[in-house]
Design a protein around this motif. Structure first.
Motif, PDB file in Angstrom:
ATOM      1  N   GLY A   1      52.135  31.745  21.965  1.00  0.00           N
ATOM      2  CA  GLY A   1      51.718  30.571  22.725  1.00  0.00           C
ATOM      3  C   GLY A   1      51.673  30.811  24.225  1.00  0.00           C
ATOM      4  N   GLY A   2      51.967  32.034  24.661  1.00  0.00           N
ATOM      5  CA  GLY A   2      52.022  32.344  26.086  1.00  0.00           C
ATOM      6  C   GLY A   2      50.665  32.275  26.760  1.00  0.00           C
ATOM      7  N   ILE A   3      50.704  31.876  28.009  1.00  0.00           N
ATOM      8  CA  ILE A   3      49.507  31.836  28.850  1.00  0.00           C
ATOM      9  C   ILE A   3      49.641  32.972  29.861  1.00  0.00           C
ATOM     10  N   TYR A   4      48.586  33.757  29.998  1.00  0.00           N
ATOM     11  CA  TYR A   4      48.617  34.946  30.848  1.00  0.00           C
ATOM     12  C   TYR A   4      47.458  34.960  31.828  1.00  0.00           C
ATOM     13  N   HIS A   5      47.766  35.353  33.048  1.00  0.00           N
ATOM     14  CA  HIS A   5      46.732  35.721  34.014  1.00  0.00           C
ATOM     15  C   HIS A   5      46.567  37.218  33.834  1.00  0.00           C
ATOM     16  N   VAL A   6      45.370  37.661  33.464  1.00  0.00           N
ATOM     17  CA  VAL A   6      45.118  39.081  33.235  1.00  0.00           C
ATOM     18  C   VAL A   6      43.958  39.547  34.119  1.00  0.00           C
ATOM     19  N   SER A   7      43.973  40.828  34.423  1.00  0.00           N
ATOM     20  CA  SER A   7      42.925  41.407  35.245  1.00  0.00           C
ATOM     21  C   SER A   7      42.762  42.875  34.900  1.00  0.00           C
ATOM     22  N   SER A   8      41.535  43.359  35.015  1.00  0.00           N
ATOM     23  CA  SER A   8      41.239  44.786  34.874  1.00  0.00           C
ATOM     24  C   SER A   8      40.349  45.199  36.028  1.00  0.00           C
ATOM     25  N   LYS A   9      40.605  46.400  36.535  1.00  0.00           N
ATOM     26  CA  LYS A   9      39.842  46.927  37.671  1.00  0.00           C
ATOM     27  C   LYS A   9      39.057  48.153  37.264  1.00  0.00           C
ATOM     28  N   GLY A  10      37.952  48.358  37.943  1.00  0.00           N
ATOM     29  CA  GLY A  10      37.126  49.531  37.711  1.00  0.00           C
ATOM     30  C   GLY A  10      37.841  50.805  38.118  1.00  0.00           C
ATOM     31  N   ASN A  11      37.611  51.853  37.370  1.00  0.00           N
ATOM     32  CA  ASN A  11      38.180  53.161  37.673  1.00  0.00           C
ATOM     33  C   ASN A  11      37.677  53.620  39.047  1.00  0.00           C
ATOM     34  N   ARG A  12      38.565  54.111  39.866  1.00  0.00           N
ATOM     35  CA  ARG A  12      38.227  54.565  41.222  1.00  0.00           C
ATOM     36  C   ARG A  12      37.542  53.457  42.026  1.00  0.00           C
ATOM     37  N   ARG A  13      37.895  52.221  41.725  1.00  0.00           N
ATOM     38  CA  ARG A  13      37.331  51.040  42.398  1.00  0.00           C
ATOM     39  C   ARG A  13      35.811  50.914  42.224  1.00  0.00           C
ATOM     40  N   CYS A  14      35.286  51.539  41.180  1.00  0.00           N
ATOM     41  CA  CYS A  14      33.843  51.489  40.946  1.00  0.00           C
ATOM     42  C   CYS A  14      33.430  50.101  40.475  1.00  0.00           C
ATOM     43  N   GLU A  15      32.166  49.775  40.694  1.00  0.00           N
ATOM     44  CA  GLU A  15      31.633  48.524  40.168  1.00  0.00           C
ATOM     45  C   GLU A  15      31.580  48.631  38.653  1.00  0.00           C
TER      46      GLU A  15
ATOM     47  N   ARG B   1      40.299  51.273  35.156  1.00  0.00           N
ATOM     48  CA  ARG B   1      41.456  51.995  35.672  1.00  0.00           C
ATOM     49  C   ARG B   1      42.718  51.572  34.919  1.00  0.00           C
ATOM     50  N   ASN B   2      43.461  52.530  34.435  1.00  0.00           N
ATOM     51  CA  ASN B   2      44.764  52.267  33.831  1.00  0.00           C
ATOM     52  C   ASN B   2      44.738  51.146  32.798  1.00  0.00           C
ATOM     53  N   ARG B   3      45.896  50.585  32.552  1.00  0.00           N
ATOM     54  CA  ARG B   3      45.995  49.439  31.656  1.00  0.00           C
ATOM     55  C   ARG B   3      45.666  48.176  32.444  1.00  0.00           C
ATOM     56  N   PHE B   4      45.382  47.143  31.717  1.00  0.00           N
ATOM     57  CA  PHE B   4      45.138  45.861  32.377  1.00  0.00           C
ATOM     58  C   PHE B   4      46.453  45.335  32.958  1.00  0.00           C
ATOM     59  N   TRP B   5      46.338  44.510  33.973  1.00  0.00           N
ATOM     60  CA  TRP B   5      47.485  43.854  34.586  1.00  0.00           C
ATOM     61  C   TRP B   5      47.641  42.487  33.926  1.00  0.00           C
ATOM     62  N   SER B   6      48.870  42.024  33.751  1.00  0.00           N
ATOM     63  CA  SER B   6      49.083  40.678  33.213  1.00  0.00           C
ATOM     64  C   SER B   6      50.316  40.045  33.829  1.00  0.00           C
ATOM     65  N   ASP B   7      50.288  38.733  33.898  1.00  0.00           N
ATOM     66  CA  ASP B   7      51.410  37.954  34.416  1.00  0.00           C
ATOM     67  C   ASP B   7      51.560  36.731  33.516  1.00  0.00           C
ATOM     68  N   LEU B   8      52.745  36.571  32.933  1.00  0.00           N
ATOM     69  CA  LEU B   8      53.023  35.417  32.084  1.00  0.00           C
ATOM     70  C   LEU B   8      53.149  34.174  32.960  1.00  0.00           C
ATOM     71  N   ILE B   9      52.443  33.129  32.584  1.00  0.00           N
ATOM     72  CA  ILE B   9      52.471  31.856  33.315  1.00  0.00           C
ATOM     73  C   ILE B   9      53.388  30.909  32.543  1.00  0.00           C
ATOM     74  N   GLU B  10      54.435  30.438  33.213  1.00  0.00           N
ATOM     75  CA  GLU B  10      55.421  29.615  32.520  1.00  0.00           C
ATOM     76  C   GLU B  10      55.486  28.176  33.009  1.00  0.00           C
ATOM     77  N   GLU B  11      54.849  27.877  34.117  1.00  0.00           N
ATOM     78  CA  GLU B  11      54.880  26.526  34.681  1.00  0.00           C
ATOM     79  C   GLU B  11      53.451  25.997  34.833  1.00  0.00           C
ATOM     80  N   GLU B  12      53.283  24.698  34.673  1.00  0.00           N
ATOM     81  CA  GLU B  12      51.958  24.090  34.849  1.00  0.00           C
ATOM     82  C   GLU B  12      51.421  24.329  36.253  1.00  0.00           C
ATOM     83  N   SER B  13      52.299  24.259  37.257  1.00  0.00           N
ATOM     84  CA  SER B  13      51.854  24.489  38.636  1.00  0.00           C
ATOM     85  C   SER B  13      51.331  25.920  38.806  1.00  0.00           C
ATOM     86  N   HIS B  14      51.953  26.880  38.144  1.00  0.00           N
ATOM     87  CA  HIS B  14      51.503  28.275  38.197  1.00  0.00           C
ATOM     88  C   HIS B  14      50.143  28.411  37.504  1.00  0.00           C
ATOM     89  N   LEU B  15      49.964  27.718  36.390  1.00  0.00           N
ATOM     90  CA  LEU B  15      48.684  27.729  35.681  1.00  0.00           C
ATOM     91  C   LEU B  15      47.570  27.215  36.595  1.00  0.00           C
TER      92      LEU B  15
END
Length: 183
Positions: free
Chosen positions: A11-25, A99-113
């Motif tokens: 049931g977790g809510i996550y902010h996730v992001s992935s970036k291009g390798n070597r900052r490529c588009e 680039r690498n693995r994706f980044w994620s942050d668990l969102i636990e508060e409505e204000s954070h969401l």
């Protein structure tokens, strides 16, 4: 040494992001952005994600997704892998797109969401790609603000319920909340 597995909260809510390798588009054009959104829809269905917000930038993307039991890592692997294979085949490339693995942050508060969703749709404004969030076609802002229909994978109504009871009032409050972040 093996990487530690990510902890996936049912049931977790996550902010996730992935970036291009070597900052490529990661998106060469509108076609690739559309393909990515189609893949996102398939992955959201397959892994039972609820997507609250998204934004496709040039060299990275952001999502706010809620999982049911699990499927965050598996879904991200499929999303990034399938899109990378598409881009590589289309352009005759080889190797990693992301680039690498994706980044994620668990969102636990409505204000954070709410802040994460606002941060995501304001990314193009802060990057100087448009003057207002409605000027960027590749985010969830336009759908949540009532400027266009929401893609099937976007739970715009779920997010808007946090802003008001009636759809019109919720959209007005959402637009005001996002625009307050521009100042």
């Amino acid at each position: 040494m093996a990487r530690a597995q990510r902890i996936e909260v049912p049931g977790g809510i996550y902010h996730v992001s992935s970036k291009g390798n070597r900052r490529c588009e990661i998106y060469a054009d509108e076609v690739e952005r559309r393909v990515f959104l189609q893949l996102l829809g398939r992955v959201a269905t397959r892994y039972r994600w609820t997507c609250h917000s998204y934004c496709l930038m040039s060299n990275h993307y952001h999502l706010v997704i809620q999982i049911e039991e699990s499927g965050l890592s598996d879904g991200m692997q499929v999303l990034n892998g399938d899109f990378a294979r598409f881009v590589n085949a289309r352009h005759g490339y080889e190797g990693h797109l992301f680039r690498n693995r994706f980044w994620s942050d668990l969102i636990e508060e409505e204000s954070h969401l709410l802040e994460a969703c606002r941060y995501i749709v304001l990314n193009p404004v802060r990057a100087g790609l448009c003057a207002r969030p409605g000027g960027w076609r590749w985010s969830s802002y336009r759908a949540c603000a009532g400027l266009e229909f929401a893609p099937s994978f976007l739970a715009a109504a779920d997010l808007l319920r946090l802003f008001g009871r009636s759809p019109a009032a919720a959209r007005r409050a959402y637009r005001a909340f996002v625009h307050d972040g521009v100042r």
